[in-house]
Design a protein around this motif. Structure first.
Motif, PDB file in Angstrom:
ATOM      1  N   ALA A 194       0.848  -1.197   0.000  1.00 21.89           N
ATOM      2  CA  ALA A 194       0.000   0.000   0.000  1.00 21.89           C
ATOM      3  C   ALA A 194       0.881   1.243   0.000  1.00 21.89           C
ATOM      4  N   THR A 195       0.440   2.269  -0.700  1.00 22.98           N
ATOM      5  CA  THR A 195       1.177   3.533  -0.732  1.00 22.98           C
ATOM      6  C   THR A 195       0.654   4.509   0.308  1.00 22.98           C
ATOM      7  N   GLY A 196      -0.435   4.170   0.941  1.00 22.77           N
ATOM      8  CA  GLY A 196      -1.084   5.007   1.944  1.00 22.77           C
ATOM      9  C   GLY A 196      -2.505   4.526   2.103  1.00 22.77           C
ATOM     10  N   ALA A 197      -3.359   5.398   2.661  1.00 17.86           N
ATOM     11  CA  ALA A 197      -4.760   5.013   2.854  1.00 17.86           C
ATOM     12  C   ALA A 197      -5.622   6.254   3.040  1.00 17.86           C
ATOM     13  N   GLY A 198      -6.906   6.062   2.825  1.00 11.81           N
ATOM     14  CA  GLY A 198      -7.897   7.081   3.130  1.00 11.81           C
ATOM     15  C   GLY A 198      -8.719   6.606   4.309  1.00 11.81           C
ATOM     16  N   LEU A 199      -8.895   7.458   5.299  1.00  9.46           N
ATOM     17  CA  LEU A 199      -9.649   7.097   6.499  1.00  9.46           C
ATOM     18  C   LEU A 199     -10.849   8.021   6.642  1.00  9.46           C
ATOM     19  N   MET A 200     -12.032   7.442   6.741  1.00 11.22           N
ATOM     20  CA  MET A 200     -13.238   8.215   7.020  1.00 11.22           C
ATOM     21  C   MET A 200     -13.383   8.259   8.533  1.00 11.22           C
ATOM     22  N   CYS A 201     -13.377   9.466   9.077  1.00 13.24           N
ATOM     23  CA  CYS A 201     -13.404   9.634  10.526  1.00 13.24           C
ATOM     24  C   CYS A 201     -14.564  10.526  10.942  1.00 13.24           C
ATOM     25  N   TYR A 202     -15.058  10.268  12.142  1.00  9.46           N
ATOM     26  CA  TYR A 202     -16.028  11.144  12.790  1.00  9.46           C
ATOM     27  C   TYR A 202     -15.345  11.650  14.042  1.00  9.46           C
ATOM     28  N   ALA A 203     -15.236  12.970  14.167  1.00 13.48           N
ATOM     29  CA  ALA A 203     -14.486  13.544  15.281  1.00 13.48           C
ATOM     30  C   ALA A 203     -15.280  14.651  15.931  1.00 13.48           C
ATOM     31  N   SER A 204     -15.245  14.678  17.279  1.00 11.50           N
ATOM     32  CA  SER A 204     -15.958  15.725  17.998  1.00 11.50           C
ATOM     33  C   SER A 204     -15.052  16.929  18.205  1.00 11.50           C
ATOM     34  N   GLY A 205     -15.683  18.093  18.285  1.00 13.68           N
ATOM     35  CA  GLY A 205     -14.960  19.335  18.531  1.00 13.68           C
ATOM     36  C   GLY A 205     -15.937  20.487  18.583  1.00 13.68           C
TER      37      GLY A 205
END
Length: 114
Positions: free
Chosen positions: A30-41
């Motif tokens: 793998a050359t990298g990755a895409g991450l779908m995140c849910y983050a509070s702030g």
């Protein structure tokens, strides 16, 4: 003396692109990755900062973050948000956390010599 009201936490949808780093746990090749995140702030900038910090602690190498806004903002743009996604967002809010909902490794399709 009046207190300024505390701004409420919200959950933001973020797409984070990560590069490679030794022992990052990404699949071989793998050359990298895409991450779908849910983050509070309290705002998207805080959610981005927290997400990048958590991913770095996890041994990943964040390169780029794209913000898609809160659930309300996404619905206003016509996004459909299912029950599973809503549950993950609720969890991120309840735990004041960053939830990685999906990780898609990137591979070079250019392995052939032209």
């Amino acid at each position: 003396m009046t207190e300024t009201p505390k701004r409420p936490q919200q959950v933001f949808t973020l797409l984070v692109e990560v590069g490679r780093k030794p022992d990052d746990g990404l699949p071989k090749g793998a050359t990298g990755a895409g991450l779908m995140c849910y983050a509070s702030g309290v705002d998207e900038a805080e959610a981005v900062r927290e997400t990048v910090a958590v991913l770095k602690q996890a041994g990943l190498a964040p390169l780029d973050v794209t913000g898609y806004g809160t659930a309300e903002e996404r619905r206003a743009q016509g996004h459909e948000i299912g029950a599973e996604e809503t549950a993950l967002m609720d969890r991120a809010l309840a735990e004041n956390a960053v939830i990685v909902a999906q990780m898609e490794p990137f591979f070079d399709d250019d392995d052939e010599d032209d």
